[in-house]
Design a protein around this motif. Sequence first.
Motif, mmCIF file in Angstrom:
data_model
loop_
_atom_site.group_PDB
_atom_site.id
_atom_site.type_symbol
_atom_site.label_atom_id
_atom_site.label_comp_id
_atom_site.label_asym_id
_atom_site.label_seq_id
_atom_site.Cartn_x
_atom_site.Cartn_y
_atom_site.Cartn_z
ATOM 1 N N GLN A 226 0.829 -1.199 0.000
ATOM 2 C CA GLN A 226 0.000 0.000 0.000
ATOM 3 C C GLN A 226 0.871 1.260 0.000
ATOM 4 O O GLN A 226 0.575 2.231 -0.706
ATOM 5 C CB GLN A 226 -0.947 -0.001 1.214
ATOM 6 N N CYS A 227 1.958 1.240 0.774
ATOM 7 C CA CYS A 227 2.894 2.375 0.770
ATOM 8 C C CYS A 227 3.485 2.570 -0.621
ATOM 9 O O CYS A 227 3.563 3.693 -1.142
ATOM 10 C CB CYS A 227 4.020 2.130 1.779
ATOM 11 N N SER A 228 3.902 1.467 -1.236
ATOM 12 C CA SER A 228 4.548 1.528 -2.547
ATOM 13 C C SER A 228 3.593 2.034 -3.616
ATOM 14 O O SER A 228 3.968 2.855 -4.465
ATOM 15 C CB SER A 228 5.072 0.138 -2.933
ATOM 16 N N ALA A 229 2.365 1.531 -3.599
ATOM 17 C CA ALA A 229 1.378 1.945 -4.603
ATOM 18 C C ALA A 229 1.062 3.427 -4.470
ATOM 19 O O ALA A 229 0.900 4.139 -5.479
ATOM 20 C CB ALA A 229 0.111 1.105 -4.453
ATOM 21 N N PHE A 230 0.984 3.905 -3.230
ATOM 22 C CA PHE A 230 0.719 5.326 -2.994
ATOM 23 C C PHE A 230 1.842 6.188 -3.568
ATOM 24 O O PHE A 230 1.596 7.190 -4.253
ATOM 25 C CB PHE A 230 0.565 5.573 -1.493
ATOM 26 N N ILE A 231 3.068 5.785 -3.304
ATOM 27 C CA ILE A 231 4.209 6.557 -3.809
ATOM 28 C C ILE A 231 4.234 6.534 -5.329
ATOM 29 O O ILE A 231 4.488 7.557 -5.989
ATOM 30 C CB ILE A 231 5.527 6.006 -3.223
ATOM 31 N N GLU A 232 3.970 5.371 -5.914
ATOM 32 C CA GLU A 232 3.953 5.276 -7.377
ATOM 33 C C GLU A 232 2.902 6.206 -7.970
ATOM 34 O O GLU A 232 3.158 6.908 -8.961
ATOM 35 C CB GLU A 232 3.679 3.831 -7.797
ATOM 36 N N GLU A 233 1.732 6.233 -7.373
ATOM 37 C CA GLU A 233 0.656 7.089 -7.867
ATOM 38 C C GLU A 233 1.033 8.564 -7.768
ATOM 39 O O GLU A 233 0.805 9.342 -8.699
ATOM 40 C CB GLU A 233 -0.620 6.812 -7.072
ATOM 41 N N GLN A 234 1.652 8.939 -6.644
ATOM 42 C CA GLN A 234 2.037 10.333 -6.435
ATOM 43 C C GLN A 234 3.205 10.747 -7.333
ATOM 44 O O GLN A 234 3.417 11.941 -7.564
ATOM 45 C CB GLN A 234 2.417 10.547 -4.966
ATOM 46 N N SER A 235 3.947 9.763 -7.823
ATOM 47 C CA SER A 235 5.137 10.062 -8.630
ATOM 48 C C SER A 235 4.826 10.243 -10.105
ATOM 49 O O SER A 235 5.699 10.678 -10.868
ATOM 50 C CB SER A 235 6.166 8.925 -8.470
ATOM 51 N N LYS A 236 3.620 9.898 -10.522
ATOM 52 C CA LYS A 236 3.303 9.832 -11.946
ATOM 53 C C LYS A 236 3.600 11.119 -12.687
ATOM 54 O O LYS A 236 4.122 11.102 -13.797
ATOM 55 C CB LYS A 236 1.829 9.447 -12.127
ATOM 56 N N ASN A 237 3.254 12.229 -12.124
ATOM 57 C CA ASN A 237 3.401 13.505 -12.833
ATOM 58 C C ASN A 237 4.561 14.341 -12.308
ATOM 59 O O ASN A 237 4.577 15.554 -12.490
ATOM 60 C CB ASN A 237 2.094 14.290 -12.735
ATOM 61 N N LYS A 238 5.521 13.667 -11.659
ATOM 62 C CA LYS A 238 6.667 14.391 -11.116
ATOM 63 C C LYS A 238 7.961 13.796 -11.651
ATOM 64 O O LYS A 238 8.085 12.585 -11.798
ATOM 65 C CB LYS A 238 6.671 14.311 -9.584
ATOM 66 N N GLN A 239 8.923 14.658 -11.928
ATOM 67 C CA GLN A 239 10.248 14.190 -12.313
ATOM 68 C C GLN A 239 11.033 13.840 -11.052
ATOM 69 O O GLN A 239 11.101 14.650 -10.115
ATOM 70 C CB GLN A 239 10.994 15.249 -13.101
ATOM 71 N N ALA A 240 11.607 12.641 -11.011
ATOM 72 C CA ALA A 240 12.380 12.234 -9.840
ATOM 73 C C ALA A 240 13.554 13.176 -9.631
ATOM 74 O O ALA A 240 14.281 13.515 -10.577
ATOM 75 C CB ALA A 240 12.883 10.806 -10.012
ATOM 76 N N PHE A 241 13.704 13.637 -8.416
ATOM 77 C CA PHE A 241 14.823 14.497 -8.015
ATOM 78 C C PHE A 241 14.931 15.752 -8.886
ATOM 79 O O PHE A 241 16.027 16.239 -9.168
ATOM 80 C CB PHE A 241 16.147 13.726 -8.058
ATOM 81 N N GLY A 242 13.798 16.276 -9.316
ATOM 82 C CA GLY A 242 13.799 17.516 -10.084
ATOM 83 C C GLY A 242 14.211 17.363 -11.519
ATOM 84 O O GLY A 242 14.385 18.367 -12.228
ATOM 85 N N GLY A 243 14.406 16.127 -11.979
ATOM 86 C CA GLY A 243 14.824 15.892 -13.358
ATOM 87 C C GLY A 243 16.330 15.848 -13.504
ATOM 88 O O GLY A 243 17.092 16.131 -12.570
#
Length: 704
Positions: A226-243
């Motif tokens: 559940q933690c992992s799925a939440f993070i994945e969902e929140q990450s969809k529209n964000k560049q990791a570490f600012g790109g």
Amino acid sequence: MSVTTTFKHVSYLWDEEKAAALAGDEVGLLIYRSNLLGADLRLTNYGGGNTSCKVFSKDPLTGEETEVMWVKGSGGDLGTLKRSGLAALYVDRLRRLKSVYRGIEHEDEMVELFNHSIFDLNSKAPSIDTPLHGFLPFKHIDHLHPDAAIAIAAAKDGKRITQELFGGTIGWVEWQRPGFDLGLKLRQCLDENPGIRGIMLGSHGLFTWGDTAYESYINTLEVIEQCSAFIEEQSKNKQAFGGAKISSLPKEERVKQASALAPVLRGFCSSSLKMVGHFTDDEKVLQFINSKDLDRLAPMGTSCPDHFLRTKISPLVLSLTPGEDLSDVQAIKEKLAPQFEAYRKMYTEYYNSCKHPNSPAIRDANPVVILYPGVGMFTFSKDKQTARVAAEFYINAINVMRGAEAISEYTSLPRQEAFNIEYWLLEEAKLQRMPKPKALSGRIALITGSAGGIGKAIAQKFADEGACVVINDNDASRLETAKEFFQKKYGKDVFTGVVLDVTSSKDINAAYDAAALAFGGVDIVVNCAGLSISKPLEEHTEKDWDLLYDVLVKGQFLVTQAGVNTMRKQDIGGDVLNIVSKNALMSGPNNAGYGSAKAAQMHLSRLNAAELGKDRIRVNVVNPDAVISDSKIWEGAWAEGRAKAYGVKVEELPAYYAKRTLLNEIILPEDIANACFVFVGGLLNKSTGNVLNVDGGVATAFVR
């Protein structure tokens, strides 16, 4: 036993048939569950986390049934846990320790009192996390350090996220150093939140539980999923570490840069103690070190105590461009020296500003983790396993930072809290209890011709004494057999293997590159590869002559030359050992090519010793004679030639050679290996240019 949850981010490994075979054995099921959890590095690292179960057993003193807690002991690893790695304690005695607890400033004294609660006299020493399991009432408990859970636990508003994500079914306990008091806090959290399925520890990790081993296992996986799925969902529209800020070099160029730089870095990191290195260009590492947020996040360090203990307060980020020209070693050293000095100064200031009156003395101020943007990550520690595990922990820390930044804002441990963990007196006591390092710990040896015979015996001896070894041979099939042997006996962290023809500069350079990538460099070079041709003068061909001199003399020269290049990059000295022969000193029939080549090897050794002393590189010689066991030299024509020269049968050669010695002894590969160890084992560090005969005593071959 049906599984209703679909797991995408964790591995469901439970095997009903294996579990059924353990039915009724709760401790066996605890070990089984622990091994499954430890097999997935997304759940916990090597040595990280702990698990427990509570069972009723007959008290050997009273005969009455009493509750006993079995819990992973100090220093164990979940993935490889066995019954011998567990501590077993009386639950009632452990809980009664609350009556003598004097408060958090005295909680370290409670660890020694755990021993008064021991049920099984063969117990592993109880860990500091023992009360965290003991004060909770559940039969089976898992405490892990999952990347996804710690990402939430280390987020700026992790408590709110936990509450919203799990609807109040997961409790929250603010960051606190593990110990007796944290165990009380966990119980308080449970009492205040009855019915919860787990507790999140701020910046630290996750506690979950169940009434059976399987229920605990499933609960643990479901919460992490559940933690992992939440993070994945929140990450969809964000560049990791600012790109990305920069791009990685192509794989081949990254490896080239890493192998060229590793010995230089190892030299800097070995200013106090010889270190062994590890390199990785894992995609997760590259994404982080190439990012816009690297400069902000890297100095913050890690959050989870287990991550921090393995990786130090923060990494060193190199100020080198990805494709920097590394050919001018002195220029690179001059560029890196201020960076290492700045790191050591930072670490010293960190120590001085955070230390307590009773803190242990400052430890090595060099970095453990070194990041080279565009290339990869180097880690250095006392041995290969520790360096590799440090890299694994830092990758977990990267995962935590990525997740925390995706859902909120990453926070690390405050420096004082980090110091209190790193220089914890209990951690210091654990370090002091560790076995004394072996004589060759932290040393790296490349032994030519080490797939069999003398070379293999030397590699084994050095590995037994703590060294990492680079085994090699020009026979690929023979090398594969040797690699299987070393893998089975020593495991992957002790050796690497490469095909090496000592007459090929390309092969030689590739071998040293492999040593640099695997371990960080080389300290000991043993020139052992060889062959023999025994013929009367009139039968000796030019081809025979060239082959002998190419392998024995040119090979020794080229391997030594490349080894010295690596040692000079490190600038921490080293050893060159040349396996020559008594034939370098005495004359015999049918031996013009081999004997003269051996004499050339001997004098080349003297010349190298005279030249390399200024680099603190010692050059010494071991002179064997008639080492027949497992030697390719004694196959076929050579043995026949020597037997003919001495007027005996081939099968009579071992006894013939033994009888002509003063000691009447057959010489074995192990005897030569022991002689090599004499030179590098620490007692002859001020000796160079020497010759040690290991021939059973041949008076005509005495050095004079």
